[in-house]
Scaffold this motif. Structure first.
Motif, PDB file in Angstrom:
ATOM      1  N   VAL A   1       9.951   1.065  -6.281  1.00  0.00           N
ATOM      2  CA  VAL A   1      11.359   1.095  -7.144  1.00  0.00           C
ATOM      3  C   VAL A   1      11.447   2.674  -7.282  1.00  0.00           C
ATOM      4  N   GLU A   2      10.497   3.406  -7.726  1.00  0.00           N
ATOM      5  CA  GLU A   2      10.778   4.743  -8.212  1.00  0.00           C
ATOM      6  C   GLU A   2      11.172   5.896  -7.308  1.00  0.00           C
ATOM      7  N   VAL A   3      11.044   5.476  -6.026  1.00  0.00           N
ATOM      8  CA  VAL A   3      11.386   6.288  -4.804  1.00  0.00           C
ATOM      9  C   VAL A   3      12.948   5.969  -4.905  1.00  0.00           C
ATOM     10  N   LEU A   4      13.286   4.724  -4.806  1.00  0.00           N
ATOM     11  CA  LEU A   4      14.740   4.397  -4.662  1.00  0.00           C
ATOM     12  C   LEU A   4      15.383   4.779  -5.947  1.00  0.00           C
ATOM     13  N   GLU A   5      14.755   4.840  -7.002  1.00  0.00           N
ATOM     14  CA  GLU A   5      15.577   5.541  -8.235  1.00  0.00           C
ATOM     15  C   GLU A   5      15.773   6.983  -8.158  1.00  0.00           C
ATOM     16  N   TRP A   6      14.720   7.607  -7.578  1.00  0.00           N
ATOM     17  CA  TRP A   6      14.874   8.883  -7.221  1.00  0.00           C
ATOM     18  C   TRP A   6      15.829   9.373  -6.313  1.00  0.00           C
ATOM     19  N   ILE A   7      16.129   8.769  -5.259  1.00  0.00           N
ATOM     20  CA  ILE A   7      17.228   8.720  -4.168  1.00  0.00           C
ATOM     21  C   ILE A   7      18.605   8.661  -4.868  1.00  0.00           C
ATOM     22  N   SER A   8      18.599   7.774  -5.716  1.00  0.00           N
ATOM     23  CA  SER A   8      19.684   7.298  -6.515  1.00  0.00           C
ATOM     24  C   SER A   8      20.247   8.603  -7.724  1.00  0.00           C
ATOM     25  N   GLU A   9      19.211   8.943  -8.073  1.00  0.00           N
ATOM     26  CA  GLU A   9      19.243   9.888  -9.166  1.00  0.00           C
ATOM     27  C   GLU A   9      20.056  11.181  -8.458  1.00  0.00           C
ATOM     28  N   LEU A  10      19.359  11.577  -7.369  1.00  0.00           N
ATOM     29  CA  LEU A  10      19.823  12.687  -6.560  1.00  0.00           C
ATOM     30  C   LEU A  10      21.030  12.500  -5.844  1.00  0.00           C
ATOM     31  N   TYR A  11      21.469  11.428  -5.651  1.00  0.00           N
ATOM     32  CA  TYR A  11      22.715  11.260  -5.105  1.00  0.00           C
ATOM     33  C   TYR A  11      23.870  11.464  -6.514  1.00  0.00           C
ATOM     34  N   GLY A  12      23.478  11.030  -7.596  1.00  0.00           N
ATOM     35  CA  GLY A  12      24.312  11.170  -8.632  1.00  0.00           C
ATOM     36  C   GLY A  12      24.338  12.866  -9.182  1.00  0.00           C
ATOM     37  N   GLU A  13      23.105  13.499  -8.876  1.00  0.00           N
ATOM     38  CA  GLU A  13      23.112  15.062  -9.019  1.00  0.00           C
ATOM     39  C   GLU A  13      24.047  15.934  -8.106  1.00  0.00           C
ATOM     40  N   VAL A  14      23.633  15.524  -6.918  1.00  0.00           N
ATOM     41  CA  VAL A  14      24.212  16.513  -5.703  1.00  0.00           C
ATOM     42  C   VAL A  14      24.917  16.029  -4.778  1.00  0.00           C
TER      43      VAL A  14
ATOM     44  N   GLU B   1      -4.317  11.283   6.025  1.00  0.00           N
ATOM     45  CA  GLU B   1      -3.135  11.633   5.947  1.00  0.00           C
ATOM     46  C   GLU B   1      -2.049  11.129   4.930  1.00  0.00           C
ATOM     47  N   VAL B   2      -1.702  11.949   4.256  1.00  0.00           N
ATOM     48  CA  VAL B   2      -0.602  11.360   3.027  1.00  0.00           C
ATOM     49  C   VAL B   2       0.818  11.734   3.370  1.00  0.00           C
ATOM     50  N   SER B   3       1.371  10.317   3.873  1.00  0.00           N
ATOM     51  CA  SER B   3       2.724  10.396   4.370  1.00  0.00           C
ATOM     52  C   SER B   3       3.511   9.342   3.677  1.00  0.00           C
ATOM     53  N   THR B   4       3.202   9.329   2.399  1.00  0.00           N
ATOM     54  CA  THR B   4       4.249   8.221   1.862  1.00  0.00           C
ATOM     55  C   THR B   4       4.682   8.895   0.359  1.00  0.00           C
ATOM     56  N   PRO B   5       5.843   8.161  -0.092  1.00  0.00           N
ATOM     57  CA  PRO B   5       6.427   8.679  -1.201  1.00  0.00           C
ATOM     58  C   PRO B   5       5.754   7.816  -2.439  1.00  0.00           C
ATOM     59  N   ASP B   6       4.795   7.104  -2.417  1.00  0.00           N
ATOM     60  CA  ASP B   6       4.346   6.290  -3.308  1.00  0.00           C
ATOM     61  C   ASP B   6       3.217   6.836  -4.217  1.00  0.00           C
ATOM     62  N   TRP B   7       3.256   6.932  -5.449  1.00  0.00           N
ATOM     63  CA  TRP B   7       2.192   7.763  -6.259  1.00  0.00           C
ATOM     64  C   TRP B   7       0.912   7.270  -5.800  1.00  0.00           C
ATOM     65  N   GLU B   8       0.858   5.841  -6.171  1.00  0.00           N
ATOM     66  CA  GLU B   8      -0.483   5.277  -6.017  1.00  0.00           C
ATOM     67  C   GLU B   8      -1.158   5.466  -5.011  1.00  0.00           C
ATOM     68  N   GLU B   9      -0.261   4.943  -3.985  1.00  0.00           N
ATOM     69  CA  GLU B   9      -0.928   5.477  -2.414  1.00  0.00           C
ATOM     70  C   GLU B   9      -1.269   6.896  -2.091  1.00  0.00           C
ATOM     71  N   ILE B  10      -0.569   7.871  -2.603  1.00  0.00           N
ATOM     72  CA  ILE B  10      -0.861   9.072  -2.789  1.00  0.00           C
ATOM     73  C   ILE B  10      -2.292   9.374  -3.080  1.00  0.00           C
ATOM     74  N   LEU B  11      -2.173   8.798  -4.431  1.00  0.00           N
ATOM     75  CA  LEU B  11      -3.523   8.812  -5.211  1.00  0.00           C
ATOM     76  C   LEU B  11      -4.777   8.331  -4.403  1.00  0.00           C
ATOM     77  N   GLY B  12      -4.713   7.228  -3.806  1.00  0.00           N
ATOM     78  CA  GLY B  12      -5.670   6.524  -2.957  1.00  0.00           C
ATOM     79  C   GLY B  12      -6.296   7.240  -1.775  1.00  0.00           C
ATOM     80  N   THR B  13      -5.039   7.718  -1.131  1.00  0.00           N
ATOM     81  CA  THR B  13      -5.525   8.453   0.231  1.00  0.00           C
ATOM     82  C   THR B  13      -6.060   9.885  -0.138  1.00  0.00           C
ATOM     83  N   MET B  14      -5.554  10.580  -1.275  1.00  0.00           N
ATOM     84  CA  MET B  14      -6.286  11.651  -1.372  1.00  0.00           C
ATOM     85  C   MET B  14      -7.602  11.553  -1.861  1.00  0.00           C
ATOM     86  N   ALA B  15      -7.923  10.507  -2.798  1.00  0.00           N
ATOM     87  CA  ALA B  15      -9.082  10.370  -3.240  1.00  0.00           C
ATOM     88  C   ALA B  15     -10.196   9.999  -2.014  1.00  0.00           C
ATOM     89  N   GLU B  16      -9.575   9.524  -0.992  1.00  0.00           N
ATOM     90  CA  GLU B  16     -10.627   9.198   0.214  1.00  0.00           C
ATOM     91  C   GLU B  16     -10.810  10.619   1.028  1.00  0.00           C
TER      92      GLU B  16
END
Ligand SMILES: [Zn+2]
Length: 175
Positions: free
Chosen positions: A24-37, A104-119
């Motif tokens: 959801v937070e990625v979709l929110e980011w996209i929608s905010e971006l659209y609102g701004e630019v 390889e971190v190739s996801t926009p999801d924070w928890e997944e980024i954290l888990g992958t980075m930890a590995e």
């Protein structure tokens, strides 16, 4: 909102593995971006997407660096080693890839980024210092990155129940 839906669809085709669900937070980011630019091009969108992934990967690395350095008393950054690699090439996969050791971190999801980075940090500590990190205090075995209720966690595979969650990877996260 027809314009927004079409635009979002085009942007996600350019930046992401089409069809995969996004948090959801990625979709929110996209929608905010659209609102701004407004309706920016695929190219600009991919640049912003990449910048977002890179900054989240850096933030995740800082969180993990703090716990690993506190626990093993050794540095995971230094002049003699550079092992985080930022890739911007859209031809070789999702846009904005961060590599650390073999992960390889190739996801926009924070928890997944954290888990992958930890590995990745775990692998670095093993190959650079020959230290198993982190370790379950009860079973004296190395832990594995995983997820519990949507939070990235360190899990132990030992014990009668076939494994247990030891702690959140981010000390600030609440399990
Ligand atoms: Zn254990």
């Amino acid at each position: 909102m027809a314009n927004f839906a079409d635009w979002q669809d085009r942007m996600l085709r350019a930046a992401w593995r089409h069809g995969d669900d996004l948090p959801v937070e990625v979709l929110e980011w996209i929608s905010e971006l659209y609102g701004e630019v407004g309706e920016i091009s695929e190219e600009v969108f991919c640049e912003l997407w990449t910048a977002r992934t890179f900054s989240m990967a850096r933030a995740a690395f800082q969180v993990i660096k703090k716990s690993v350095e506190g626990e093993i008393g050794k540095k995971v950054t230094g002049e003699e080693y550079c092992y985080i690699d930022y890739v911007r090439d859209p031809d070789i996969g999702p846009v904005g890839v961060v590599r650390i050791k073999s992960v390889e971190v190739s996801t926009p999801d924070w928890e997944e980024i954290l888990g992958t980075m930890a590995e990745g940090v775990q692998e670095f500590v093993m190959s650079h210092y020959r230290i198993v990190w982190p370790v379950c205090e009860n079973h004296r075995k190395g832990l594995h990155a995983g997820y519990f209720r949507g939070i990235s966690v360190w899990r132990c595979r030992e014990g009668r129940a076939g494994g247990h969650v030891v702690r959140a990877i981010d000390p600030a996260a609440r399990l």
